[in-house]
Design an enzyme around this catalytic site. Structure first.
Site, PDB file in Angstrom:
ATOM      1  N   LYS A  65       0.818  -1.210   0.000  1.00 43.18           N
ATOM      2  CA  LYS A  65       0.000   0.000   0.000  1.00 43.18           C
ATOM      3  C   LYS A  65       0.857   1.268   0.000  1.00 43.18           C
ATOM      4  CE  LYS A  65      -4.309  -1.984   1.552  1.00 43.18           C
ATOM      5  NZ  LYS A  65      -3.959  -3.419   1.629  1.00 43.18           N
TER       6      LYS A  65
HETATM    7  C1  LIG Z   1      -4.621  -4.505   0.999  1.00 40.56           C
HETATM    8  C2  LIG Z   1      -3.861  -5.786   0.927  1.00 40.56           C
HETATM    9  C3  LIG Z   1      -4.204  -6.819   0.012  1.00 40.56           C
HETATM   10  C4  LIG Z   1      -5.425  -6.730  -0.908  1.00 40.56           C
HETATM   11  O1  LIG Z   1      -5.285  -5.788  -1.928  1.00 40.56           O
HETATM   12  P1  LIG Z   1      -6.574  -5.273  -2.735  1.00 40.56           P
HETATM   13  O2  LIG Z   1      -6.081  -4.168  -3.595  1.00 40.56           O
HETATM   14  O3  LIG Z   1      -7.557  -4.802  -1.686  1.00 40.56           O
HETATM   15  O4  LIG Z   1      -7.105  -6.423  -3.517  1.00 40.56           O
HETATM   16  C5  LIG Z   1      -3.408  -7.944  -0.033  1.00 40.56           C
HETATM   17  N1  LIG Z   1      -2.342  -8.094   0.797  1.00 40.56           N
HETATM   18  C6  LIG Z   1      -1.987  -7.144   1.684  1.00 40.56           C
HETATM   19  C7  LIG Z   1      -0.826  -7.379   2.566  1.00 40.56           C
HETATM   20  C8  LIG Z   1      -2.716  -5.957   1.783  1.00 40.56           C
HETATM   21  O5  LIG Z   1      -2.374  -5.022   2.677  1.00 40.56           O
END
Ligand SMILES: *Cc1c(COP(=O)(O)O)cnc(C)c1O
Length: 469
Positions: free
Chosen positions: A112
């Site tokens: 993120k």
């Molecule tokens: C947010 C997240 C996901 C999922 O990603 P999306 O874009 O919501 O599909 C997967 N793994 C981790 C570690 C995350 O923080």
């Protein structure tokens, strides 16, 4: 570049306004009106570029008209300069033709950061130009909150309020939020659960009177800028592995469908991607759609991969929009059906269209731990539970052994010690150098009752760098 709503009834916006918008006024999500498309020669000419320069090439068409090239280049250099690995998104080989794209070298150790480090800088740039301030309110059960706070901590024109359920996030996750001190950073522990936090954010967006005219901005993945930033690393990985001359397959640990939707866009922009695997945990609404054309809400199951614990996938609407020939009225209809009955199917040919590119698998906790253990034995790599789900799905769903398979490594294993332990691995992963003193750092956080008026009062009292709005 102009952006339009998936439900067809909201005004088109430019990049700057879409950055500051949450949902479109018709309840839809914003997408580019026309996707840029690159030729194979153009993509091939980017081989070997540093990450931030590649990011400029890929994202430039999306911000044209809102941010001058020189400013955008500088923002991208700053953004990806804070990552702890020179390659920013290094590839690690697990097996003959199988790779993990490590997306966890940012400040909060999860992918993120790629989007939220950029989002914070873009917001500050645009707000300074407009001489405006905004308030961000977000709810988190873990990763998003810390990444958003890290992304906004240096912003002059943003105050950020992140709510988490009191005593219900892991200590590492809490400390990653509460040890970032700043006049404009506000951690609120709500005496309630995650849904209570989420509801209060939604209610605040719906009625913003308490903000006295200050604008409220969304940092969840409905914000277009987050998707945009995630397109880049698909190009980056492919270029390292012989693309665009050859096709690449990707397996993506998926919750809200943001990350994998970025891969779908990369393909539509000209990158040869032969397969996209939707890897979910037990919360498998997307797998049930991809495998059986049923998009139906289920109850929430807590798992060892909490960042993928969702009941509905908010960005899926963006794919549905394309599957329906970008017919906003059709999407508004589907979403209405979903809201009333909790589910829908799409017409057979539209579903077949999705299945040409996407495969899917739901992976349970037991299989997740078994994969962590297996990969550790095979090559000594320690996977986090989300990434392990991607590896398991890649091995089950792979269409071609001669096509490189890239699994997106979405988090560092140190964030999820419970899964590592359950996998029977004694070596506890260590915190990376920049977080090694996390447990000694002072924390700041306010505990508030699970009450909308109390929370909104707190925001109004502190929303201007700690002073009243
Ligand atoms: C947010 C997240 C996901 C999922 O990603 P999306 O874009 O919501 O599909 C997967 N793994 C981790 C570690 C995350 O923080």
């Amino acid at each position: 570049m102009r952006y339009i709503s998936t439900r067809g009834q909201a005004p088109a916006l430019n990049f700057e306004d879409v950055l500051l918008a949450g949902l479109a006024s018709d309840g839809g999500l914003y997408v580019p009106e026309n996707l840029p498309r690159f030729t194979q020669e153009e993509i091939a000419s980017w081989a070997g570029l540093p990450y931030h320069e590649l990011a400029f090439k890929v994202m430039r068409p999306f911000v044209t008209g809102s941010i001058p090239d020189a400013d955008f280049k500088k923002i991208l250099e700053d953004t990806y300069g804070v990552f702890a690995h020179n390659a920013v998104a290094p590839l690690r080989q697990l097996n003959g033709n199988e790779w993990v794209l490590e997306l966890f070298h940012g400040p909060t150790l999860a992918f993120k950061d790629f989007a939220l480090q950029l989002l914070g800088r873009l917001l500050d740039y645009v707000l300074a130009k407009r001489n405006e301030r905004v308030v961000i309110m977000g709810a988190t059960s873990g990763d998003t909150g810390s990444a958003a706070i890290e992304g906004c901590k240096a912003c002059e024109n943003v105050d950020i309020f992140i709510m988490h359920p009191h005593n219900r996030v892991s200590e590492v996750q809490r400390r990653q939020m509460t040890t970032i001190l700043g006049d404009n950073i506000h951690n609120i522990a709500i005496e309630g659960n995650f849904d209570d936090c989420q509801e209060m954010v939604k209610a605040s967006f719906a009625d913003q009177g308490f903000l006295k005219g200050t604008r409220l901005v969304a940092v969840n993945s409905i914000n277009w800028a987050r998707i945009m930033a995630q397109i880049v690393y698909y190009f980056h990985a492919a270029l390292q592995l012989g693309g665009p001359a050859r096709s690449i397959a990707f397996s993506v640990p998926t919750g809200n469908f943001g990350d994998i939707f970025a891969g779908y866009l990369a393909r539509n922009m000209g990158l040869p991607i032969s397969q996209l695997i939707v890897a979910t945990n037990r919360n498998d609404i997307l797998h049930r759609f991809m495998s059986g054309n049923q998009y139906v809400k289920d109850t929430l199951h807590p798992t060892l991969s909490p960042s993928m614990d969702i009941m509905v996938s908010s960005n899926f609407e963006r794919l549905l929009f394309d599957l329906h020939g970008r017919n906003g009225a059709a999407i508004a209809g589907l979403m209405d059906t979903f809201k009333q009955g909790g589910g829908f199917s799409v017409e057979q040919d539209r579903w077949s269209e999705a299945r040409k590119l996407f495969d899917s698998l739901a992976v349970d906790d037991e299989q997740t731990c078994a994969t962590i253990a297996q990969v550790y034995q095979e090559c000594g790599e320690l996977l986090d539970p989300h990434t392990a789900i991607g590896v398991h799905a890649a091995r089950e769903c792979r269409r071609s052994l001669s096509t490189p398979m890239v699994v997106l490594g979405t988090a560092h294993p140190v964030k999820f010690p419970e899964a590592v332990e359950k996998a029977g691995i004694a070596a506890v992963p260590a915190l990376p150098a920049h977080l090694s003193d996390l447990f000694e750092r002072p924390e700041r956080c306010t505990v508030l009752a699970n009450d909308l008026k109390t929370v909104q009062g707190f925001v109004a009292q502190h929303g201007n760098r700690g002073k009243p709005l």
